[in-house]
Design a protein around this motif. Sequence first.
Motif, short mmCIF file in Angstrom:
data_model
loop_
_atom_site.label_atom_id
_atom_site.label_comp_id
_atom_site.label_asym_id
_atom_site.label_seq_id
_atom_site.Cartn_x
_atom_site.Cartn_y
_atom_site.Cartn_z
N GLN A 100 0.82 -1.22 0.00
CA GLN A 100 0.00 0.00 0.00
C GLN A 100 0.85 1.27 0.00
O GLN A 100 0.32 2.37 0.17
N SER A 101 2.15 1.13 -0.18
CA SER A 101 3.05 2.29 -0.16
C SER A 101 3.50 2.66 -1.57
O SER A 101 3.59 1.80 -2.46
N LEU A 102 3.80 3.93 -1.75
CA LEU A 102 4.42 4.41 -2.97
C LEU A 102 5.77 5.02 -2.62
O LEU A 102 5.87 5.84 -1.69
N LEU A 103 6.80 4.61 -3.34
CA LEU A 103 8.13 5.17 -3.17
C LEU A 103 8.50 5.91 -4.44
O LEU A 103 8.17 5.48 -5.56
N PHE A 104 9.20 7.05 -4.30
CA PHE A 104 9.67 7.78 -5.47
C PHE A 104 11.11 8.23 -5.23
O PHE A 104 11.55 8.36 -4.08
N ALA A 105 11.84 8.49 -6.32
CA ALA A 105 13.23 8.90 -6.19
C ALA A 105 13.77 9.41 -7.51
O ALA A 105 13.22 9.14 -8.58
N SER A 106 14.88 10.12 -7.42
CA SER A 106 15.56 10.63 -8.62
C SER A 106 16.21 9.52 -9.42
O SER A 106 16.43 9.67 -10.63
N GLU A 107 16.56 8.41 -8.76
CA GLU A 107 17.22 7.31 -9.44
C GLU A 107 16.64 5.99 -8.97
O GLU A 107 16.17 5.86 -7.83
N ILE A 108 16.71 5.00 -9.85
CA ILE A 108 16.11 3.69 -9.56
C ILE A 108 16.80 3.01 -8.40
O ILE A 108 16.16 2.33 -7.59
N LYS A 109 18.11 3.18 -8.29
CA LYS A 109 18.85 2.49 -7.23
C LYS A 109 18.31 2.84 -5.85
O LYS A 109 18.35 2.01 -4.94
N ALA A 110 17.78 4.04 -5.69
CA ALA A 110 17.21 4.42 -4.39
C ALA A 110 15.93 3.65 -4.10
O ALA A 110 15.63 3.33 -2.95
N LEU A 111 15.15 3.36 -5.13
CA LEU A 111 13.94 2.56 -4.94
C LEU A 111 14.31 1.13 -4.55
O LEU A 111 13.60 0.48 -3.77
N PHE A 112 15.41 0.64 -5.07
CA PHE A 112 15.84 -0.72 -4.76
C PHE A 112 16.41 -0.83 -3.35
O PHE A 112 16.78 -1.94 -2.92
N ALA A 113 16.48 0.28 -2.62
CA ALA A 113 16.85 0.20 -1.20
C ALA A 113 15.79 -0.58 -0.42
O ALA A 113 16.09 -1.15 0.64
N HIS A 114 14.56 -0.56 -0.93
CA HIS A 114 13.51 -1.36 -0.28
C HIS A 114 13.73 -2.82 -0.66
O HIS A 114 13.79 -3.17 -1.85
#
Length: 672
Positions: free
Chosen positions: A152-166
Amino acid sequence: MCGICGIVTEDTPPDLDLLRSMMSLLGHRGPDGSGYFRDRSAALGHTRLAIIDTAGGAQPLCNEDGTLWISFNGEIFNYLELAEELRARGHRFATASDTEVIVHAWEEWGPDCFSRFNGQWAVALWDRTAERLILSRDRLGVRPLYYTRVGQSLLFASEIKALFAHPTVDRSFDNDGLRQTFTYWSTVAPRTPFRAVEQLEPGHYAVLDRKGFRKAPYWQASFPARHQEPSQELAENTTELRERIVEATRLRFLRSDVPVGAYLSGGLDSAVTAAVIAEYTEAPLATFSLRFDDEEFDEGGYQDLMSTRLGTKHQEVVVRPSDIVDVFPEVVRHTEAPIVRAGPAPLFLLSKLVSDNGYKVVVTGEGADEVLAGYDIFREARVRSFWARDADSTVRQRALDLLYPWMQRSPTKAPAFARSFFGRNLDPTDPAMSHRPRWEATSAIEVLMSPDMRAVMSASTTDDVIGRMPPESRDWDPLTRAQWLEMTTLLAGYILSSQGDRMLMANSVEGRFPFLDRNVVDFANALPAHHKLFGLEEKYLLKRAFADVIPDEILHRPKQPYRAPDAASFFAGPAPDWFGDITSERSIADAGVFDHARVSALFEKCTRSAGQRMSNTDNMRVSAVVSTQLAYFCLVAAPEWVRPQPHQLPPATVAVDLVTDADPTINEEFLA
């Protein structure tokens, strides 16, 4: 320029440790500061490259009562004028930053504010009262903005690698994303190379609130109907274009609180922007150039000519094939996508030169070829249209000889091949006739693919792009249809991303692009086609507009696009250890994109020739294989030796956590 990221949740407060991890993976985008905001539904993170209001302007930043928060990457170049208008409407400012202008502009105008901005941006706004997230991206996609959903969460970022922190985000390749890359040279938003990740389209904003997630355009590239352009007057348009480019360049050079340099490529576009800075400002100018030890690619003579004429403080970096090989893994870590050219690698080394000389900002000539019709693909299309009117005419076929005079291995030096290659798909009713040769040439990568991927490629069409063309495009000039395709595919996904933002920000450098100024683009789009491409003379109006400040040697040289030694670099000397690791039979099988036997046959062919005399097709194939395998290891499999490494961030300048604070109010000292 900066890095932004955030998390929006439904039931539980966002994980602050996750946010910090995301921020740490964006440290290269913002080494000067960091900050975060969190309440029970959202968290915003920011890593800062301080350029405007370096003493203030720390982010995340809020409005007067702390109900609207922002994390912002980019520049709003008309922020001073907007701030004056907003003050007249009663808004109070606590900083001198362009970031705060966005906050008040949203309060005043809502989504209409984005059409008022002249700049390059990716922005996230969090409205605490409405529990609403707003995302926005600039018109042409200069700044990146990605997002993904986890439960139920949305993550956003300037770069994909930051999303892959999850840890639970699906890192798998997206087959359609790869298919687009191996056709158009890049994915086309909202698609990315990864199944679970999307990007916000250029010229769009998105809203997430209790009603769900929705997107809408605030700007779209458009052109007048053929022969219905507002002005056909050549002299008038010449003067107007010059005035707009001068103003756009001055804005990008002067609106900075840190020194600004400029790229000099040796071509017309960067010569124009550098000449405008020298002619219309009083500040000293530092210029930076990319050179090659191979004379086929080197443009050093033209760079020296322009630098000497302008009296700039000039620096250059000379790139050898071994340099491209050495930095290629780092380059792909930053592109976060397969690439069919090695061209981004030298630009990575160029931005490092800029950073090593103490500069954070450079003005470049990117965008001129798309906006003012400078690419050979536009000349190709005109020749092919001329030929299509009488496909059997040998006289018309000879027009192909006018293409690529600068290229040592020009396809026109093999007339039978040229006629076969350019003579396919000569259908004047096809809205993508201009781009069919390039797309088909790039799709030749398919022959190396695994059976599953070949099935994906063979079943694909280009309807995902052509279907987006507005209905009125049928009335546009063929040149402007080709420009629309170039802006929609190559510009945002490759030129401004893999070659642009990613290579600049890898070394904490911001690029500024006068030719992509809102007022320049809108004016250029409304020009008659023959003012941009006159016969086969590209950027005709631009040359007229700046003929007095550009040396004849540059003004009248044959158009030569930026090129760099490509896949030959991997076979010109001993291969690095990582090359064998990522292209082994097991590694290729693990990635699942290519067929090892076919890749091995190609590599053996290239090794026998030591990379010499490689065809354009083989160059693309090798670059595609190597970069795809690196992307797989960097971002999908992600073993420790290639995984993007987090940065040690400076202490947070802004650290607002309304979840753990005993008193959840924002204190007046912070707001001041």
